[in-house]
Write a protein that holds these residues in place. Structure first.
Motif, mmCIF file in Angstrom:
data_model
loop_
_atom_site.group_PDB
_atom_site.id
_atom_site.type_symbol
_atom_site.label_atom_id
_atom_site.label_comp_id
_atom_site.label_asym_id
_atom_site.label_seq_id
_atom_site.Cartn_x
_atom_site.Cartn_y
_atom_site.Cartn_z
ATOM 1 N N ASP A 57 54.955 28.478 48.017
ATOM 2 C CA ASP A 57 55.440 29.831 48.305
ATOM 3 C C ASP A 57 54.218 30.740 48.234
ATOM 4 O O ASP A 57 53.660 30.954 47.155
ATOM 5 C CB ASP A 57 56.473 30.281 47.260
ATOM 6 N N LEU A 58 53.787 31.265 49.380
ATOM 7 C CA LEU A 58 52.562 32.070 49.443
ATOM 8 C C LEU A 58 52.812 33.396 50.138
ATOM 9 O O LEU A 58 53.703 33.507 50.975
ATOM 10 C CB LEU A 58 51.467 31.326 50.216
ATOM 11 N N CYS A 59 51.996 34.385 49.777
ATOM 12 C CA CYS A 59 52.023 35.688 50.445
ATOM 13 C C CYS A 59 50.608 36.072 50.854
ATOM 14 O O CYS A 59 49.654 35.852 50.103
ATOM 15 C CB CYS A 59 52.590 36.764 49.526
ATOM 16 N N LEU A 60 50.499 36.657 52.043
ATOM 17 C CA LEU A 60 49.249 37.168 52.568
ATOM 18 C C LEU A 60 49.227 38.668 52.319
ATOM 19 O O LEU A 60 50.167 39.371 52.688
ATOM 20 C CB LEU A 60 49.152 36.870 54.067
ATOM 21 N N LYS A 61 48.140 39.143 51.679
ATOM 22 C CA LYS A 61 48.042 40.572 51.362
ATOM 23 C C LYS A 61 46.700 41.119 51.796
ATOM 24 O O LYS A 61 45.678 40.443 51.688
ATOM 25 C CB LYS A 61 48.220 40.797 49.857
ATOM 26 N N LEU A 62 46.724 42.353 52.290
ATOM 27 C CA LEU A 62 45.514 43.088 52.642
ATOM 28 C C LEU A 62 45.464 44.310 51.746
ATOM 29 O O LEU A 62 46.351 45.167 51.827
ATOM 30 C CB LEU A 62 45.514 43.494 54.113
ATOM 31 N N ALA A 63 44.463 44.361 50.873
ATOM 32 C CA ALA A 63 44.325 45.467 49.914
ATOM 33 C C ALA A 63 45.640 45.671 49.147
ATOM 34 O O ALA A 63 46.140 46.775 49.024
ATOM 35 C CB ALA A 63 43.888 46.739 50.605
ATOM 36 N N GLN A 64 46.217 44.586 48.677
ATOM 37 C CA GLN A 64 47.460 44.539 47.905
ATOM 38 C C GLN A 64 48.705 44.964 48.686
ATOM 39 O O GLN A 64 49.781 45.094 48.130
ATOM 40 C CB GLN A 64 47.329 45.365 46.613
ATOM 41 N N GLN A 65 48.579 45.169 49.991
ATOM 42 C CA GLN A 65 49.745 45.438 50.836
ATOM 43 C C GLN A 65 50.190 44.111 51.444
ATOM 44 O O GLN A 65 49.403 43.414 52.081
ATOM 45 C CB GLN A 65 49.406 46.431 51.942
ATOM 46 N N GLY A 95 52.717 33.879 43.624
ATOM 47 C CA GLY A 95 53.254 34.530 42.427
ATOM 48 C C GLY A 95 52.318 35.561 41.827
ATOM 49 O O GLY A 95 52.223 35.667 40.609
ATOM 50 N N GLY A 96 51.587 36.295 42.651
ATOM 51 C CA GLY A 96 50.675 37.321 42.167
ATOM 52 C C GLY A 96 49.289 36.784 41.808
ATOM 53 O O GLY A 96 48.386 37.558 41.524
ATOM 54 N N ARG A 97 49.123 35.477 41.807
ATOM 55 C CA ARG A 97 47.827 34.866 41.492
ATOM 56 C C ARG A 97 47.058 34.618 42.792
ATOM 57 O O ARG A 97 47.578 34.001 43.715
ATOM 58 C CB ARG A 97 48.042 33.549 40.747
ATOM 59 N N VAL A 98 45.823 35.114 42.875
ATOM 60 C CA VAL A 98 45.006 34.973 44.077
ATOM 61 C C VAL A 98 44.463 33.550 44.152
ATOM 62 O O VAL A 98 43.771 33.088 43.252
ATOM 63 C CB VAL A 98 43.838 35.986 44.073
ATOM 64 N N LEU A 99 44.793 32.857 45.250
ATOM 65 C CA LEU A 99 44.304 31.502 45.465
ATOM 66 C C LEU A 99 43.072 31.502 46.368
ATOM 67 O O LEU A 99 42.141 30.741 46.150
ATOM 68 C CB LEU A 99 45.401 30.626 46.065
#
Length: 124
Positions: A57-65, A95-99
């Motif tokens: 389960d991953l999320c892509l974020k740009l400058a925390q957006q 889960g909020g942890r940068v991989l």
């Protein structure tokens, strides 16, 4: 009669090399953008692809957006035309942890003006 042969060459930029952290790999294109003036926002078609040997389960974020999220996936891709005003960090998080993370750099064709070290009226 002499014949003239015209050929055209198409120069392609090499595909971005994937960056990996253990089993998680991604490629981000472009990693930099060139603006006409300093402090001008950059506009580009940003493309991200990632893959992992196990489902995540991953999320892509740009400058925390948050740009996109995937659930229970082994691979994902995302592409969108975006504008970023200055250097920004793109990250793939679980889960909020940068991989994985990458700095998107904004460069300018026109250099910033430098301050003179010596005043023009100085005798020394």
């Amino acid at each position: 009669m002499l014949g003239l042969i015209l050929t055209s060459q198409l120069w392609l930029a090499p595909a971005p090399q994937p960056e990996c952290n253990q089993d998680l790999c991604w490629s981000v294109s472009p990693a930099f953008c060139i603006s006409a003036l300093p402090e001008q926002a950059c506009e580009a078609q940003l493309s991200v692809q990632w893959q992992h040997s196990a489902a995540l389960d991953l999320c892509l974020k740009l400058a925390q957006q948050e740009l996109s999220c995937w659930q229970d996936a082994r691979a994902g891709q995302w592409q969108q035309h975006i504008v970023w005003p200055e250097n920004a960090t793109l990250s793939l998080q679980q889960g909020g942890r940068v991989l994985l993370q990458k700095e998107l750099v904004v460069l300018s064709r026109q250099p910033e003006k430098r301050r003179r070290l010596v005043a023009p009226w100085s005798v020394f």
